[in-house]
Design a protein around this motif. Structure first.
Motif, PDB file in Angstrom:
ATOM      1  N   ARG A 316       0.845  -1.200   0.000  1.00  0.00           N
ATOM      2  CA  ARG A 316       0.000   0.000   0.000  1.00  0.00           C
ATOM      3  C   ARG A 316       0.875   1.243   0.000  1.00  0.00           C
ATOM      4  O   ARG A 316       1.852   1.332   0.761  1.00  0.00           O
ATOM      5  CB  ARG A 316      -0.893  -0.007   1.240  1.00  0.00           C
ATOM      6  N   VAL A 317       0.512   2.214  -0.845  1.00  0.00           N
ATOM      7  CA  VAL A 317       1.184   3.511  -0.889  1.00  0.00           C
ATOM      8  C   VAL A 317       0.148   4.588  -0.605  1.00  0.00           C
ATOM      9  O   VAL A 317      -0.923   4.602  -1.230  1.00  0.00           O
ATOM     10  CB  VAL A 317       1.846   3.760  -2.261  1.00  0.00           C
ATOM     11  N   VAL A 318       0.451   5.458   0.339  1.00  0.00           N
ATOM     12  CA  VAL A 318      -0.465   6.536   0.712  1.00  0.00           C
ATOM     13  C   VAL A 318       0.208   7.875   0.415  1.00  0.00           C
ATOM     14  O   VAL A 318       1.324   8.131   0.885  1.00  0.00           O
ATOM     15  CB  VAL A 318      -0.842   6.461   2.204  1.00  0.00           C
ATOM     16  N   VAL A 319      -0.469   8.711  -0.361  1.00  0.00           N
ATOM     17  CA  VAL A 319       0.021  10.046  -0.697  1.00  0.00           C
ATOM     18  C   VAL A 319      -0.864  11.064   0.013  1.00  0.00           C
ATOM     19  O   VAL A 319      -2.081  11.090  -0.185  1.00  0.00           O
ATOM     20  CB  VAL A 319      -0.009  10.284  -2.221  1.00  0.00           C
ATOM     21  N   THR A 320      -0.245  11.897   0.836  1.00  0.00           N
ATOM     22  CA  THR A 320      -0.995  12.849   1.658  1.00  0.00           C
ATOM     23  C   THR A 320      -0.476  14.255   1.423  1.00  0.00           C
ATOM     24  O   THR A 320       0.737  14.482   1.353  1.00  0.00           O
ATOM     25  CB  THR A 320      -0.846  12.506   3.156  1.00  0.00           C
ATOM     26  N   ALA A 321      -1.397  15.219   1.307  1.00  0.00           N
ATOM     27  CA  ALA A 321      -1.057  16.646   1.264  1.00  0.00           C
ATOM     28  C   ALA A 321      -1.984  17.358   2.242  1.00  0.00           C
ATOM     29  O   ALA A 321      -3.202  17.422   2.019  1.00  0.00           O
ATOM     30  CB  ALA A 321      -1.208  17.193  -0.146  1.00  0.00           C
ATOM     31  N   GLU A 322      -1.424  17.867   3.331  1.00  0.00           N
ATOM     32  CA  GLU A 322      -2.216  18.397   4.445  1.00  0.00           C
ATOM     33  C   GLU A 322      -2.030  19.906   4.575  1.00  0.00           C
ATOM     34  O   GLU A 322      -0.914  20.424   4.568  1.00  0.00           O
ATOM     35  CB  GLU A 322      -1.788  17.706   5.736  1.00  0.00           C
ATOM     36  N   ASP A 323      -3.156  20.607   4.705  1.00  0.00           N
ATOM     37  CA  ASP A 323      -3.143  22.061   4.894  1.00  0.00           C
ATOM     38  C   ASP A 323      -2.774  22.388   6.338  1.00  0.00           C
ATOM     39  O   ASP A 323      -3.445  21.949   7.270  1.00  0.00           O
ATOM     40  CB  ASP A 323      -4.521  22.627   4.562  1.00  0.00           C
ATOM     41  N   ARG A 324      -1.700  23.156   6.516  1.00  0.00           N
ATOM     42  CA  ARG A 324      -1.267  23.568   7.855  1.00  0.00           C
ATOM     43  C   ARG A 324      -1.100  25.077   7.928  1.00  0.00           C
ATOM     44  O   ARG A 324      -0.036  25.586   8.265  1.00  0.00           O
ATOM     45  CB  ARG A 324       0.034  22.873   8.232  1.00  0.00           C
ATOM     46  N   GLY A 325      -2.159  25.769   7.592  1.00  0.00           N
ATOM     47  CA  GLY A 325      -2.118  27.217   7.660  1.00  0.00           C
ATOM     48  C   GLY A 325      -1.274  27.812   6.561  1.00  0.00           C
ATOM     49  O   GLY A 325      -1.654  27.803   5.390  1.00  0.00           O
TER      50      GLY A 325
END
Length: 405
Positions: A316-325
């Motif tokens: 499994r490969v997980v790609v994450t882009a998270e908004d941090r202000g």
């Protein structure tokens, strides 16, 4: 970089031809001609063996090895490669007067070099060799093009006992176009060395023979078992490579980078099948953020090649882009075989100019050079526990913007 889009014309010709063959197979899957299918498979086989030589450019040494391989596999009457009007290599009948190092003497060769268009010569008159005892009876002559220029041609000759069939014409044409693409990549290699630009180095590292060969082999396998899927993969591969070569400037939107990664993963999933699961967790607010080109795909490739591919069972490969202000946290994680602390240190401290296959050191150094020394990659991994690679970048940074087109 303004010359890069010129590669696309040659590349799209190859893919369009291959896509057409695959689509024909799909429409006539129950009555498909073995000859057409064999043409595709033979072209892919020859490409896998000859392209590595031309990655070093077109010269007498690489030309000689290339024509010998083609001659031994296809067994025509003769094979030749011409570069800059000179015969670089020739093997087969007629070698007594078609000599390497001499000027190309046939009329059909001069015409192909002049027009940049392939020509099928069905008889000796069309070939135009003035030697009275030339044994060559027919030929397929296809131009080799680099950056929009005709720099040479591939010539495959046949004698009176060998019919000039559509299959033989198709193989020569497809092979010459693939050779042209590889010569384009060789030119990019030289540009990278001369200019030492991180963007070109990153591009050259990703459009690698390893990935191209695996993709072509996957498509070849699907031609027999699932022609419709083969056609879809060819279209996807065309779009993927078009996107790679059309890139301008050092930055792109995160949305564009994610689309590029999605196309790459589509091709890899075709290869791995159920062994590969991909999950995206993307905050929509961060999609317009400008990021360095090819900052994300190498991390995904690393997760697959050095994590999932070595794992027993599904991965499994997980790609994450998270908004941090004011910042964006980007993470690529996998549940592959993992790395020891020493391996992590080696990956991040290796010479980014060397093509180790991981690409993480290159990405980390590019991030540091753009955003500051504290903005490199962070890697967490343990044997058997998978790997997580992440980095944090500001949403706005001086000098970081997508170039206007």
């Amino acid at each position: 970089m303004e010359t890069l889009p010129l590669v696309l014309a040659e590349l799209m010709g190859v893919v369009a031809l291959a896509a057409g063959v695959a689509l024909l197979i799909a429409r006539r899957s129950r009555t498909v001609s073995e000859g057409r299918e064999q043409a595709m498979l033979e072209t892919l086989h020859l490409a896998n063996h000859t392209l590595p030589y031309l990655r070093h450019g077109l010269n007498p040494h690489t030309a000689e090895r290339t024509v010998k391989l083609i001659y031994e596999y296809l067994r025509p009457s003769a094979v030749a490669l011409v570069g800059n009007g000179m015969i670089l290599a020739f093997v087969g009948a007629g070698s007594d007067h078609h000599r390497p190092g001499a000027q190309a003497i046939t009329q059909v060769t001069r015409e192909v070099l002049r027009t940049g268009r392939p020509i099928v010569a069905p008889d000796p008159k069309a070939i135009g060799c003035h030697h009275p005892n030339c044994p060559l009876q027919s030929a397929v002559v296809v131009p080799l093009r680099v950056r929009g220029r005709t720099v040479g041609c591939l010539k495959v000759y046949y004698d009176g006992n060998q019919a000039l069939t559509p299959t033989r014409i198709r193989i020569a044409d497809s092979l010459a176009r693939l050779m042209s693409i590889q010569m384009e990549l060789a030119e990019l290699d030289r540009q990278t060395e001369r200019l030492a630009r991180a963007e070109l180095a990153a591009l050259q590292a990703q459009i690698s023979p390893h990935f191209i060969y695996n993709t072509l082999n996957t498509i070849a396998a699907f031609i027999r078992t699932n022609p419709e899927q083969a056609h879809e993969l060819l279209v996807e591969f065309a779009d993927f490579t078009r996107r790679a070569f059309k890139r301008r400037g050092e930055f792109a939107s995160l949305a564009d980078e994610l689309e590029y990664v999605h196309q790459y993963l589509t091709l890899e999933k075709a290869r791995y099948g159920d062994r590969l699961e991909v999950v995206y967790r993307i905050d929509p607010e961060v999609l317009p953020v400008s990021v360095p080109v090819l900052v994300l795909q190498p991390l995904v490739e690393n997760a697959i090649r050095h994590g999932i591919s070595r794992k027993v069972g599904p991965g499994r490969v997980v790609v994450t882009a998270e908004d941090r202000g004011n910042e964006v946290l980007i993470t690529v994680s996998d549940n592959g075989v993992g790395m020891t602390p020493e391996q992590v240190r080696q990956v991040l401290n290796s010479d980014p100019r060397k093509r180790s296959g991981l690409g993480l050191a290159n990405v980390s150094e590019r991030l540091k050079s753009i955003y500051g020394p504290e903005r490199g990659l962070e890697v967490e991994s343990a044997p058997g526990q998978g790997t997580q690679v992440r980095f944090v970048i500001p949403k706005f940074h001086a000098g970081v913007a997508v170039a206007r087109r």
